[in-house]
Design an enzyme around this catalytic site. Structure first.
Site, PDB file in Angstrom:
ATOM      1  N   ASN A  64      28.108 111.243 -14.626  1.00  0.00           N
ATOM      2  CA  ASN A  64      28.059 110.010 -15.408  1.00  0.00           C
ATOM      3  C   ASN A  64      26.646 109.433 -15.307  1.00  0.00           C
ATOM      4  O   ASN A  64      26.237 108.932 -14.256  1.00  0.00           O
ATOM      5  CB  ASN A  64      29.096 109.024 -14.856  1.00  0.00           C
ATOM      6  CG  ASN A  64      29.155 107.734 -15.648  1.00  0.00           C
ATOM      7  OD1 ASN A  64      28.290 107.463 -16.474  1.00  0.00           O
ATOM      8  ND2 ASN A  64      30.170 106.932 -15.381  1.00  0.00           N
ATOM      9  N   CYS A  73      27.630 101.284 -18.920  1.00  0.00           N
ATOM     10  CA  CYS A  73      27.851 102.577 -19.589  1.00  0.00           C
ATOM     11  C   CYS A  73      27.995 102.444 -21.102  1.00  0.00           C
ATOM     12  O   CYS A  73      27.855 103.434 -21.823  1.00  0.00           O
ATOM     13  CB  CYS A  73      29.067 103.273 -19.007  1.00  0.00           C
ATOM     14  SG  CYS A  73      28.823 103.716 -17.295  1.00  0.00           S
ATOM     15  N   HIS A  97      31.221 108.693 -24.263  1.00  0.00           N
ATOM     16  CA  HIS A  97      30.528 108.477 -22.988  1.00  0.00           C
ATOM     17  C   HIS A  97      31.042 109.513 -21.997  1.00  0.00           C
ATOM     18  O   HIS A  97      32.249 109.742 -21.886  1.00  0.00           O
ATOM     19  CB  HIS A  97      30.824 107.055 -22.496  1.00  0.00           C
ATOM     20  CG  HIS A  97      30.399 106.811 -21.086  1.00  0.00           C
ATOM     21  ND1 HIS A  97      29.158 107.189 -20.602  1.00  0.00           N
ATOM     22  CD2 HIS A  97      31.052 106.226 -20.035  1.00  0.00           C
ATOM     23  CE1 HIS A  97      29.073 106.846 -19.333  1.00  0.00           C
ATOM     24  NE2 HIS A  97      30.203 106.269 -18.959  1.00  0.00           N
TER      25      HIS A  97
HETATM   26  N1  ACO Z   1      36.493 113.704  -2.525  1.00  0.00           N
HETATM   27  C1  ACO Z   1      37.698 113.883  -1.992  1.00  0.00           C
HETATM   28  N2  ACO Z   1      38.652 112.931  -1.965  1.00  0.00           N
HETATM   29  C2  ACO Z   1      38.333 111.752  -2.549  1.00  0.00           C
HETATM   30  C3  ACO Z   1      37.104 111.501  -3.123  1.00  0.00           C
HETATM   31  C4  ACO Z   1      36.151 112.528  -3.109  1.00  0.00           C
HETATM   32  N3  ACO Z   1      34.932 112.403  -3.649  1.00  0.00           N
HETATM   33  N4  ACO Z   1      37.095 110.244  -3.618  1.00  0.00           N
HETATM   34  C5  ACO Z   1      38.306 109.715  -3.359  1.00  0.00           C
HETATM   35  N5  ACO Z   1      39.064 110.632  -2.692  1.00  0.00           N
HETATM   36  C6  ACO Z   1      40.423 110.496  -2.206  1.00  0.00           C
HETATM   37  C7  ACO Z   1      40.832 109.050  -2.058  1.00  0.00           C
HETATM   38  O1  ACO Z   1      40.402 108.536  -0.813  1.00  0.00           O
HETATM   39  C8  ACO Z   1      42.338 109.156  -2.155  1.00  0.00           C
HETATM   40  O2  ACO Z   1      42.832 109.587  -0.915  1.00  0.00           O
HETATM   41  P1  ACO Z   1      44.212 108.981  -0.336  1.00  0.00           P
HETATM   42  O3  ACO Z   1      45.261 109.346  -1.362  1.00  0.00           O
HETATM   43  O4  ACO Z   1      44.360 109.655   0.981  1.00  0.00           O
HETATM   44  O5  ACO Z   1      43.997 107.508  -0.261  1.00  0.00           O
HETATM   45  C9  ACO Z   1      42.542 110.293  -3.145  1.00  0.00           C
HETATM   46  O6  ACO Z   1      41.314 111.003  -3.200  1.00  0.00           O
HETATM   47  C10 ACO Z   1      42.915 109.806  -4.535  1.00  0.00           C
HETATM   48  O7  ACO Z   1      42.027 108.742  -4.905  1.00  0.00           O
HETATM   49  P2  ACO Z   1      42.091 108.027  -6.304  1.00  0.00           P
HETATM   50  O8  ACO Z   1      41.018 107.012  -6.367  1.00  0.00           O
HETATM   51  O9  ACO Z   1      43.495 107.603  -6.575  1.00  0.00           O
HETATM   52  O10 ACO Z   1      41.757 109.277  -7.241  1.00  0.00           O
HETATM   53  P3  ACO Z   1      41.822 109.349  -8.801  1.00  0.00           P
HETATM   54  O11 ACO Z   1      42.714 110.457  -9.196  1.00  0.00           O
HETATM   55  O12 ACO Z   1      42.055 107.991  -9.425  1.00  0.00           O
HETATM   56  O13 ACO Z   1      40.346 109.801  -9.146  1.00  0.00           O
HETATM   57  C11 ACO Z   1      38.323 108.815  -9.965  1.00  0.00           C
HETATM   58  C12 ACO Z   1      39.251 108.972  -8.777  1.00  0.00           C
HETATM   59  C13 ACO Z   1      37.751 110.171 -10.298  1.00  0.00           C
HETATM   60  C14 ACO Z   1      37.203 107.854  -9.562  1.00  0.00           C
HETATM   61  C15 ACO Z   1      39.113 108.266 -11.165  1.00  0.00           C
HETATM   62  O14 ACO Z   1      39.847 107.142 -10.791  1.00  0.00           O
HETATM   63  C16 ACO Z   1      38.219 107.916 -12.317  1.00  0.00           C
HETATM   64  O15 ACO Z   1      37.633 108.780 -12.943  1.00  0.00           O
HETATM   65  N6  ACO Z   1      38.131 106.618 -12.675  1.00  0.00           N
HETATM   66  C17 ACO Z   1      37.283 106.191 -13.745  1.00  0.00           C
HETATM   67  C18 ACO Z   1      35.897 106.093 -13.223  1.00  0.00           C
HETATM   68  C19 ACO Z   1      34.913 105.955 -14.311  1.00  0.00           C
HETATM   69  O16 ACO Z   1      34.996 106.571 -15.342  1.00  0.00           O
HETATM   70  N7  ACO Z   1      33.916 105.130 -14.035  1.00  0.00           N
HETATM   71  C20 ACO Z   1      32.837 104.987 -14.877  1.00  0.00           C
HETATM   72  C21 ACO Z   1      33.059 103.926 -15.859  1.00  0.00           C
HETATM   73  S1  ACO Z   1      31.635 103.711 -16.750  1.00  0.00           S
HETATM   74  C22 ACO Z   1      30.509 102.603 -16.031  1.00  0.00           C
HETATM   75  O17 ACO Z   1      30.331 101.530 -16.548  1.00  0.00           O
HETATM   76  C23 ACO Z   1      29.732 102.934 -14.789  1.00  0.00           C
END
Ligand code: ACO
Length: 324
Positions: free
Chosen positions: A281, A114, A251
């Site tokens: 993304n 990214c 980004h």
């Molecule tokens: N729909 C519904 N529920 C979901 C989904 C979904 N799509 N995905 C995960 N959940 C659930 C999980 O299973 C979890 O359930 P549980 O509590 O029963 O275990 C709950 O939602 C919370 O999950 P978390 O992973 O803790 O959710 P979080 O608030 O951290 O959000 C997210 C997840 C959006 C991925 C966040 O962590 C994030 O944005 N991280 C950064 C990701 C990013 O920017 N990546 C790109 C980097 S750039 C690159 O190089 C590619």
């Protein structure tokens, strides 16, 4: 006088097919509400069968050349940031070069996930300022839909396909911080984090392409601190501050990361360009997609001070401060 890499124009391309959160909710256990609340994403674009990363890149490059008002033949450098090349080799950049009818100069791919566009801007800027090349196409293009596990709701809802490009030209300018062009770039990486965001395949390990895997919470935890650090480095190097910025073009991974970073840096929300809602993304393509949107709708104007930043797999991260 000094050589600066000045932006002549920009362009972008999104595949025709859009997939909304509601459509994804039919395939995996998710909801529009969850995706919007956690990420700000409402829809993403998915490349058609047979539509390659180099095809997306070529469309964005053509739009950037038209916007710059220059002929493809005047381009002597193409740097294509991508983690989803058409093939393991040759570089997708040479396909773009051929598609544009260019047979001179150099074209290569650059892989920093990214952060790829920020790395590509810094690389092209160095080559232009060294006097090695005169005009560069800097492109970010991805087909992440091809490396997603469409049964993994924790990743498949986050990413999309797209491409964006800018044309840079080496120009002799006074060498002050008032110059147009790239003023400074700061690049970082720390491979200790490489297992937090990766693809579980590759030519030298499995002989397969693999699928994207991510510890989302761990990525989130590091993202804000890393990008704010590298933006402060750019301010330190130039003497500018957050108040001097006209636009912040981060980004486009997650609206919460963008909002938290802007707040921590003291950048007013109205100066932040956000397009993640419209394409998810798109990895290396996300910054030039956001840039092109804000240039075409009249927000970013010639002479504006624009901060670009990204963080991605590796981890890699970086910033580029440019006067448009
Ligand atoms: N729909 C519904 N529920 C979901 C989904 C979904 N799509 N995905 C995960 N959940 C659930 C999980 O299973 C979890 O359930 P549980 O509590 O029963 O275990 C709950 O939602 C919370 O999950 P978390 O992973 O803790 O959710 P979080 O608030 O951290 O959000 C997210 C997840 C959006 C991925 C966040 O962590 C994030 O944005 N991280 C950064 C990701 C990013 O920017 N990546 C790109 C980097 S750039 C690159 O190089 C590619």
């Amino acid at each position: 006088m000094t050589l600066r890499s000045v932006v002549l124009g920009c362009g972008s391309y999104l595949p025709a097919r859009t997939v909304t959160n509601a459509e994804l909710a039919v395939k995996v256990d998710t909801t529009d509400e969850w995706i919007v609340q956690r990420t700000g994403i409402r829809e993403r674009h998915i490349a058609a069968d047979g539509e390659l990363t180099s095809d997306l890149a070529t469309q964005a490059a053509k739009a950037a050349l038209t916007h710059a008002g220059i002929d493809a033949q005047s381009i002597d450098l193409i740097v294509l940031a991508t983690s989803t090349p058409d093939q393991t080799f040759p570089a997708s950049a040479v396909s773009v070069q051929t598609n544009l009818g260019i047979t001179h100069g150099a074209a290569f791919d650059l892989q920093a996930v990214c952060s790829g566009f920020v790395y590509a801007m810094a690389t092209a800027d160095s080559l232009l300022r060294a006097g090695t090349f005169k005009r560069a196409l800097v492109i970010g293009a991805e087909t992440f839909s091809r490396i997603l596990d469409w049964e993994d709701r924790t990743t498949c809802v986050l990413f999309g396909d797209g491409a964006g490009a800018v044309v840079l030209e080496a120009q002799e300018l006074p060498g002050t911080r008032e110059d147009r062009g790239v003023l400074v770039s700061c690049l970082r990486s720390d491979g200790r984090h490489k297992s937090k965001l990766y693809v579980d395949g590759g030519p030298s390990s499995t002989g397969t392409v693999g699928k994207l895997r991510m510890e989302g919470r761990a990525v989130f935890k590091h993202a804000v601190a890393m990008v704010t650090d590298v933006i402060r480095d750019a301010f330190k190097a130039t003497g500018y501050t957050a108040q001097d910025l006209n636009w912040f073009v981060p980004h486009q991974a997650n609206k919460r990361i963008i909002d938290d970073s802007a707040e921590k840096l003291g950048i007013a929300p109205e100066k932040v360009v956000i397009t993640v809602d419209l394409h998810g993304n798109t990895s290396a393509a996300s910054i030039p997609l956001a840039l092109d949107t804000a240039v075409r709708d009249g927000r970013i104007k010639r002479g504006d001070l624009v901060m670009l930043e990204a963080m991605g797999g590796g981890f890699t991260w970086g910033s580029v401060l440019v006067r448009w």
